[in-house]
Design a protein around this motif. Structure first.
Motif, short mmCIF file in Angstrom:
data_model
loop_
_atom_site.label_atom_id
_atom_site.label_comp_id
_atom_site.label_asym_id
_atom_site.label_seq_id
_atom_site.Cartn_x
_atom_site.Cartn_y
_atom_site.Cartn_z
N UNK A 1 -14.05 -35.16 14.08
CA UNK A 1 -14.20 -33.76 13.76
C UNK A 1 -12.56 -33.14 13.73
N UNK A 2 -12.40 -32.43 12.40
CA UNK A 2 -10.97 -32.06 12.31
C UNK A 2 -10.66 -31.05 13.09
N UNK A 3 -9.58 -31.00 13.55
CA UNK A 3 -8.82 -29.80 14.42
C UNK A 3 -8.95 -28.54 13.42
N UNK B 1 -6.38 -26.70 13.04
CA UNK B 1 -4.99 -26.79 12.34
C UNK B 1 -5.25 -27.60 11.07
N UNK B 2 -5.85 -28.87 11.15
CA UNK B 2 -5.82 -29.62 9.87
C UNK B 2 -6.76 -29.13 8.90
N UNK B 3 -7.79 -28.41 9.63
CA UNK B 3 -8.79 -27.70 8.56
C UNK B 3 -8.15 -26.60 7.78
N UNK B 4 -7.25 -25.83 8.41
CA UNK B 4 -6.57 -24.74 7.83
C UNK B 4 -5.77 -25.28 6.85
N UNK B 5 -5.01 -26.55 7.11
CA UNK B 5 -4.08 -27.08 6.04
C UNK B 5 -5.01 -27.56 4.81
N UNK B 6 -5.90 -28.37 5.06
CA UNK B 6 -6.71 -28.79 3.93
C UNK B 6 -7.23 -27.61 3.35
N UNK B 7 -7.66 -26.59 3.87
CA UNK B 7 -8.29 -25.49 3.27
C UNK B 7 -7.33 -24.69 2.24
N UNK B 8 -5.88 -24.54 3.11
CA UNK B 8 -4.89 -23.93 2.30
C UNK B 8 -4.48 -24.90 1.15
N UNK B 9 -4.45 -26.13 1.07
CA UNK B 9 -4.01 -26.99 0.16
C UNK B 9 -4.97 -26.70 -1.23
N UNK B 10 -6.23 -26.37 -0.96
CA UNK B 10 -7.23 -26.42 -1.97
C UNK B 10 -7.34 -25.23 -2.37
N UNK C 1 -15.66 -28.40 10.73
CA UNK C 1 -16.18 -29.14 9.59
C UNK C 1 -17.28 -28.27 8.67
N UNK C 2 -17.65 -27.29 8.95
CA UNK C 2 -18.57 -26.22 8.17
C UNK C 2 -17.64 -25.59 7.43
N UNK C 3 -16.55 -24.99 7.72
CA UNK C 3 -15.65 -24.29 7.11
C UNK C 3 -15.15 -25.15 6.03
N UNK C 4 -14.84 -26.25 6.19
CA UNK C 4 -14.29 -27.22 5.22
C UNK C 4 -15.10 -27.44 4.22
N UNK C 5 -16.25 -27.78 4.60
CA UNK C 5 -17.89 -28.08 3.84
C UNK C 5 -17.90 -27.05 2.79
#
Length: 211
Positions: A6-8, A10-19, A66-70
């Motif tokens: 499960x992404x933390x 912080x990592x979820x926000x980084x991935x979302x920000x990159x996208x 996970x859901x936010x990243x989904x």
């Protein structure tokens, strides 16, 4: 069965920000190249990526990372496809349809489960929930194809380049098949991961009723 890590937050926000940055780049490319689809799909997708944070601020409804990243991944991949990948990579459309359908299935299941938890007089067995998920996605898929068909008619009559289009009967049938695949995956493996979200929705319903 081994579960994905499960992404933390912080990592979820980084991935979302990159996208989100890449989506802004796609929108800029659309303006520079005169690609209407890239502009419209990019703007809509960027706004959708803001939904999880808006739900958390406005309704105090924090989503699992996970859901936010989904959600973000589904709209991001569709936008990338509309910027040229749909034409260059044959399976890209199938992937985005399955992923988008899985989101529709997740929303349908979360709503159903929240109603189940909210009322003591309602009991929804897991098997019925599975059938409900698949039927909701199939119905939504049919409506979506009709929507695209309507856009095709408008494009033909007006000459306006629409952000969505159909590409024949075979394409429509394949879209519905991959929609169903996404729904089945959520029905088989997603229910356990969505129960917590449904409980949050139930709590909000109870809180609103008490006010």
């Amino acid at each position: 069965m081994t579960l994905l890590p499960r992404p933390s937050l912080t990592s979820q926000r980084r991935l979302t920000g990159a996208m989100q940055v890449l989506l802004v780049g796609i929108i800029a490319y659309g303006f520079l190249a005169g690609e209407q689809k890239a502009i419209s799909n990019g703007i809509i997708a960027f706004l959708v990526t803001l939904v999880p944070a808006a739900l958390e601020r406005r309704y105090d409804l924090p989503l699992d990372p996970w859901l936010a990243l989904w959600i973000t991944m589904a709209v991001f991949l569709h936008t990338v496809g509309s910027a040229g990948f749909y034409q260059r990579i044959e399976w890209w459309d199938h992937m985005t349809h399955a992923l988008s359908a899985s989101l529709v299935a997740a929303v349908g299941y979360t709503t159903l489960r929240a109603v189940d938890l909210h009322s003591d007089g309602i009991r929804i067995p897991a098997r019925f929930a599975f059938v409900f998920i698949v039927l909701i996605v199939l119905a939504f898929g049919v409506l979506w194809e009709l929507f695209e068909f309507g856009l095709d008619i408008i494009a033909t009559e007006t000459g306006i380049d629409m952000p969505l289009a159909q590409h024949g009967l075979d394409d429509t049938v394949l879209d519905l098949m991959y929609n169903t695949a996404g729904a089945v995956l959520v029905g088989l493996f997603g229910q356990a991961h969505l129960t917590g979200v449904a409980e949050l929705v139930r709590d909000r319903l109870l809180g609103s009723a008490a006010e």
